[in-house]
Write an enzyme that holds these catalytic residues in place. Structure first.
Site, PDB file in Angstrom:
ATOM      1  N   ASP A 196       0.874  -1.169   0.000  1.00 58.97           N
ATOM      2  CA  ASP A 196       0.000   0.000   0.000  1.00 58.97           C
ATOM      3  C   ASP A 196       0.917   1.227   0.000  1.00 58.97           C
ATOM      4  OD1 ASP A 196      -2.192   1.563   0.050  1.00 58.97           O
ATOM      5  OD2 ASP A 196      -2.916   0.942   2.021  1.00 58.97           O
ATOM      6  N   ASP A 236      -3.597   7.347  -4.071  1.00 54.14           N
ATOM      7  CA  ASP A 236      -4.906   7.864  -4.475  1.00 54.14           C
ATOM      8  C   ASP A 236      -5.508   8.665  -3.321  1.00 54.14           C
ATOM      9  OD1 ASP A 236      -5.100   5.477  -2.978  1.00 54.14           O
ATOM     10  OD2 ASP A 236      -7.195   5.249  -3.568  1.00 54.14           O
ATOM     11  N   ALA A 262     -11.746   3.266   0.061  1.00 49.10           N
ATOM     12  CA  ALA A 262     -12.559   4.028   1.020  1.00 49.10           C
ATOM     13  C   ALA A 262     -13.893   3.365   1.338  1.00 49.10           C
ATOM     14  CB  ALA A 262     -12.770   5.460   0.527  1.00 49.10           C
ATOM     15  N   CYS A 264     -16.200 -23.471  16.867  1.00 45.22           N
ATOM     16  CA  CYS A 264     -15.221 -23.555  15.778  1.00 45.22           C
ATOM     17  C   CYS A 264     -14.404 -24.830  15.946  1.00 45.22           C
ATOM     18  CB  CYS A 264     -14.331 -22.321  15.836  1.00 45.22           C
ATOM     19  SG  CYS A 264     -12.911 -22.374  14.737  1.00 45.22           S
ATOM     20  N   CYS A 289     -11.199 -25.225  14.626  1.00 45.47           N
ATOM     21  CA  CYS A 289      -9.783 -25.012  14.316  1.00 45.47           C
ATOM     22  C   CYS A 289      -8.921 -25.550  15.462  1.00 45.47           C
ATOM     23  CB  CYS A 289      -9.509 -23.533  14.031  1.00 45.47           C
ATOM     24  SG  CYS A 289      -9.174 -22.528  15.488  1.00 45.47           S
ATOM     25  N   CYS A 349      -9.300 -23.720  18.816  1.00 44.73           N
ATOM     26  CA  CYS A 349     -10.570 -23.909  19.521  1.00 44.73           C
ATOM     27  C   CYS A 349     -10.774 -25.356  19.959  1.00 44.73           C
ATOM     28  CB  CYS A 349     -11.720 -23.445  18.638  1.00 44.73           C
ATOM     29  SG  CYS A 349     -11.585 -21.695  18.242  1.00 44.73           S
TER      30      CYS A 349
END
Ligand SMILES: [Zn+2]
Length: 490
Positions: free
Chosen positions: A92, A127, A195, A278, A280, A283
């Protein structure tokens, strides 16, 4: 544009491949670019790659440019070595800082050159991120400045580095569309929609859907579309269905720092959880109470990892949904997570015509899962294409029941699609699975189909045999059509 190839569509959602020549990698899309802060790495980039399968990440070149500690090492060693990441790295430019602090001290040329010099694979010009709801004059003049900078960016020699062309225009759909057309005309490579973070922070998903749809109208099917700053997994399906390919966010790390736990239905506070919803590794191996009792940095690390698991898991879910042709069913289910998501889904459906253009004509099955299903692109397409069928008859029976020899021709009728030639009964989407306790919206959509057919054949005498349609649907059926209830005795 040759660096992005679409392999499959569902609605406007795309399975794609983004070739990033400077990194020598091909990135599968849709995907997420985790934001990596060069100074504070919650999860190491090498772990993002090895544990989560990250093919691409994003970091901020403006922070590196202004950093006394990191500027020289970045220039000397290059970003891939500095961050220890072999995938694609997007940078960025400082536009975010510009929006936050009103001023930055680099030009587009300087920062693009710097991004090139530190080995970025996808660079970004500076920008002007125009916030939502500003007055039109400001949105127009800032869009003009953004466009000037994009044009200047095309003149910078960036070698193999891809360069993004952000699309601005605030919340004005026509300016977004124009900004997108202008961005496309630069011939640059990746199209971030800028934005939009304020819209997401305020849960304005309907406005977000309108902004994305407007940008897509201007961009067409050119290039990968990056929803800048979108990192909450609950909105990936919706954004993908509108045609976004790339997401990025620091949410996984920022939320973890505040003990916030991401799910595909929204955000939970660790303090409020007794169970982890969850599967994963984090978890499965821990309980919420266990996590709460840990030291701050351990807890933050584990929460960030859970957040990443959910994020990448949802990306895979979206990809598979596009592959299976049931992305709209996924959007429908995700829209139930929050009323504002439902607003977003309804706004998305107001662009059904736009989504229909790339929607495959045939898929496995159409599941009618909610009132909103009646407004899906497939229903709209069926109505539009009624003009493709010949109807050479004086009297036509449209019926949810069996055929009848008293009429020249018999067509079937099925909510939410409406009338169809009987030989198509076994084809998509008429094979739709619709609940037996169908809702009013499905009957009303079917009645719209009847009205459309009648308008195409004003001289034909139509009789509609319906199965107890509600009055609101029957009102839509044109006056000249004779109505009979399937179960009425005559
Ligand atoms: Zn988890």
């Amino acid at each position: 544009m040759t660096n992005f190839e679409v392999r499959a569509y569902d609605a406007a959602g795309r399975l794609g491949e983004l070739e990033v020549p400077r990194a020598g990698v091909t990135v599968q899309t849709p995907t997420i670019l985790p934001v990596v802060n060069p100074h504070v790495q919650t999860v190491d980039p090498s772990a993002l790659e090895s544990e989560f399968g990250a093919e691409i990440l994003i970091t901020n070149s403006y922070i590196l440019h202004g950093s006394e500690d990191l500027r020289e090492p970045a220039l000397e060693r290059g970003l891939h070595d500095l961050l220890d990441f072999s995938g694609a790295i997007m940078t960025d430019s400082g536009s975010f800082q510009l929006a936050e602090y009103g001023d930055i001290d680099v030009t587009t040329e300087e920062i693009l050159q710097f991004q090139h010099d530190i080995g970025s694979d996808i660079g970004t010009p500076v920008d002007i991120p125009t916030p939502p709801d500003v007055d039109r004059e400001r949105a127009e003049s800032e869009l003009e400045t953004t466009q000037e900078r994009l044009e200047r960016a095309t003149a910078v020699d960036t070698g193999e580095m891809l360069v993004s062309a952000p699309v601005q225009g605030s919340t004005y759909p026509d300016l977004r569309e124009q900004g997108a057309r202008d961005a496309k005309s630069t011939g640059l490579d990746v199209f971030p929609l800028g934005a939009v973070v304020p819209l997401m922070n305020e849960y304005r998903y309907a406005d977000l859907a309108d902004v994305v749809a407007a940008c897509k109208r201007g961009l067409g099917e050119t290039g990968p579309v990056h929803l800048f700053g979108a990192g909450h997994p609950m909105m990936f399906a919706m954004a993908a269905a509108l045609g976004c390919d790339l997401f990025d966010s620091a949410a996984y790390a920022l939320y973890a720092r505040d003990d916030r736990y991401l799910t595909v239905r929204g955000t939970e506070l660790l303090d409020d959880l007794e169970y982890f919803p969850c599967q994963c590794p984090v978890c499965t191996d821990h309980t919420p109470a266990g996590l709460r009792s840990m030291a701050d940095d351990t807890r933050e690390d584990l929460l960030a990892r859970h957040n990443l698991h959910v994020t990448y898991g949802e990306i895979r879910t979206v990809r598979q949904a596009i592959r299976s042709g049931n992305l709209m069913e996924l959007v429908d289910s995700r829209a139930r997570g929050h009323p504002t998501m439902l607003d977003g889904y309804r706004a998305l459906l107001s662009h059904a015509e736009q989504l229909e253009r790339t929607d495959p004509v045939s898929k496995d099955a159409f599941f009618y899962t909610s009132t909103e299903s009646a407004r899906r692109p497939e229903v709209l397409r069926h109505h539009e294409r009624l003009d493709r069928f010949e109807l050479d008859a004086d009297s036509v029976l449209l019926t949810e029941g069996g055929s009848n020899d008293r009429y020249d021709e018999t067509w079937g009728v099925v909510p939410p699609f409406g009338p169809y030639p009987r030989e198509l009964a076994e084809t998509y989407p008429l094979t739709a699975e619709v609940p037996e306790r169908t809702d009013r919206a499905a009957y009303e959509a079917a009645a719209d189909g009847v009205a459309r057919l009648v308008s195409l054949h004003p001289d034909v005498e139509f009789t509609l045999v319906h199965d107890d349609w509600p009055a609101t649907a029957l009102e839509t059926v044109p006056d000249g059509v004779r109505l009979r209830d399937l179960h009425a005795r005559d």
